[in-house]
Design an enzyme around this catalytic site. Structure first.
Site, short mmCIF file in Angstrom:
data_model
loop_
_atom_site.label_atom_id
_atom_site.label_comp_id
_atom_site.label_asym_id
_atom_site.label_seq_id
_atom_site.Cartn_x
_atom_site.Cartn_y
_atom_site.Cartn_z
N HIS A 1 -4.13 -5.22 -1.58
CA HIS A 1 -5.57 -5.13 -0.87
C HIS A 1 -6.38 -6.24 -1.04
O HIS A 1 -7.79 -5.85 -1.60
CB HIS A 1 -6.15 -3.79 -1.19
N SER B 1 0.77 -1.07 0.12
CA SER B 1 0.09 -0.01 -0.16
C SER B 1 0.81 1.37 0.22
O SER B 1 1.74 1.41 -0.96
CB SER B 1 -1.02 -0.11 1.01
N GLU C 1 -1.71 -2.49 -8.41
CA GLU C 1 -3.13 -3.08 -7.42
C GLU C 1 -3.60 -1.88 -6.62
O GLU C 1 -2.79 -0.87 -6.50
CB GLU C 1 -2.72 -4.07 -6.48
#
Length: 346
Positions: free
Chosen positions: A316, A142, A245
């Site tokens: 995620h 992330s 992503e």
């Protein structure tokens, strides 16, 4: 006169900073990547929060439980527990914690407790020479993508895009992390778990362009990667397999970020592309944008005529693969797999 002088000084400093990192990347980009040593049971590992801190003791217990299950000892970075504010730590506090973990010879790996926000603020203040002198496992995803990029480019360090300590840690996530970080799968094959919901695959793969290709694996969170394009801290996209992503982004926002990469010429530089399973990436209001995520991905990737597929479980997602960054692998869009061509550890 004062305003002009301040403007000149500021512009000069910015130019010197850009030159410093651009030159560093050029010098180091031609050398071999630094691979850390794999973990052994009983090793000491460090916990850091380069972005958002997690001072909640219940969450800290949840995070450290993973090390008990892995039979590892751990040390929590000082400012994670006693830094300024509640969840926000100063740049200096976060930077000190990170560098202390890299320079501590007893610490064999560094795990991020979560992503959140703020990792990118550290990039131009990190002493990358110290990281080169102390290569060790670094894991997260992330917001942590910013550090993966910087360590990859300026310290030539292989890093591991994998779960943070507050991830849900399904059996797949835990076993995949364990197999890779303990060196039990030297040149891993990354593929989705085979579990099903009813008769359907839990994590289906959709080929966008069929075929297979070889390249250096780079990637992570699309929002972070696109935000760093045009700075000294962007990935080297040349001859790469690009993994992207995200989560909770509507298709029009995905379109905006992919369009930025397209206009910057990055898709022309890559050899193949993998877009990870994207949760909650559906339109909320059709009046704004009526394309689905799949239509957006096809719009950008099909014309490339390069192997591409959607749906790899990393980032995620409930099941999270641990993916080494900076090493050569084969992207096979037909099977939806990523196969490494070299050991991911020293």
């Amino acid at each position: 006169m004062d305003i002009s002088r301040r403007t000149f000084v500021g512009s000069t400093l910015l130019s010197l900073t850009f030159f410093k990192f651009a030159s560093y990347a050029k010098i180091n980009g031609s050398t071999n990547m630094l691979k850390p040593k794999p973990l052994k049971e009983g090793d000491l590992v460090g916990i850091v929060a380069p972005g958002t801190a997690v001072p909640n003791p219940d969450e800290l217990q949840k995070a450290t439980e993973i090390f008990r299950l892995l039979n590892l000892r751990y040390v929590i970075s000082p400012n994670l527990l006693r830094g300024s504010n509640y969840k926000s730590r100063s740049i200096g506090e976060r930077l000190d914690d990170l560098m202390q973990m890299f320079t501590n010879p007893e610490v064999k790996a560094i795990f991020c407790i979560r992503g959140g926000y703020g990792s990118g603020q550290l990039l131009n203040q990190i002493d990358y020479s110290q990281i080169q002198k102390n290569p060790k496992i670094f894991v997260g995803y992330s917001d942590i993508t910013a550090l993966h990029i910087a360590f990859n480019r300026f310290a030539n360090l292989v890093t591991y895009h994998g779960p943070v300590l507050l991830s849900s840690f399904t059996e797949y996530t835990f076993e995949n992390l364990k197999q890779i970080l303990f060196g039990r799968n030297p040149a891993p094959l990354i593929q989705n778990p085979k579990n099903k919901v009813g008769v359907r695959e839990s994590h289906p793969i959709r080929p966008i362009n069929k075929g297979a290709t070889e390249g250096v694996v780079i990637g992570g969170n699309l929002s972070i990667i696109s935000s760093l394009v045009g700075t000294p801290f962007e990935f080297n996209f040349s001859n790469s397999i690009l993994l992207l992503e995200d989560v909770g982004e509507e298709p029009y926002r995905i379109d905006r970020m992919l369009n930025q990469l397209r206009l910057a010429g990055k898709f022309e530089q890559i050899n193949g592309i993998i877009f990870g399973e994207c949760n909650d990436c559906t339109p909320r209001e059709s009046q704004v944008w009526d394309f689905s995520l799949g239509e957006v991905l096809d719009f950008y990737f099909k014309p490339l005529n390069k192997p591409a597929f959607y749906g790899l479980a990393f980032g995620h997602t409930s099941d999270q693969a641990t993916i080494p960054l900076g090493l050569k692998a084969i992207c096979d869009a037909d099977s939806g797999t990523l196969k490494y061509l070299e050991s991911v550890f020293d």
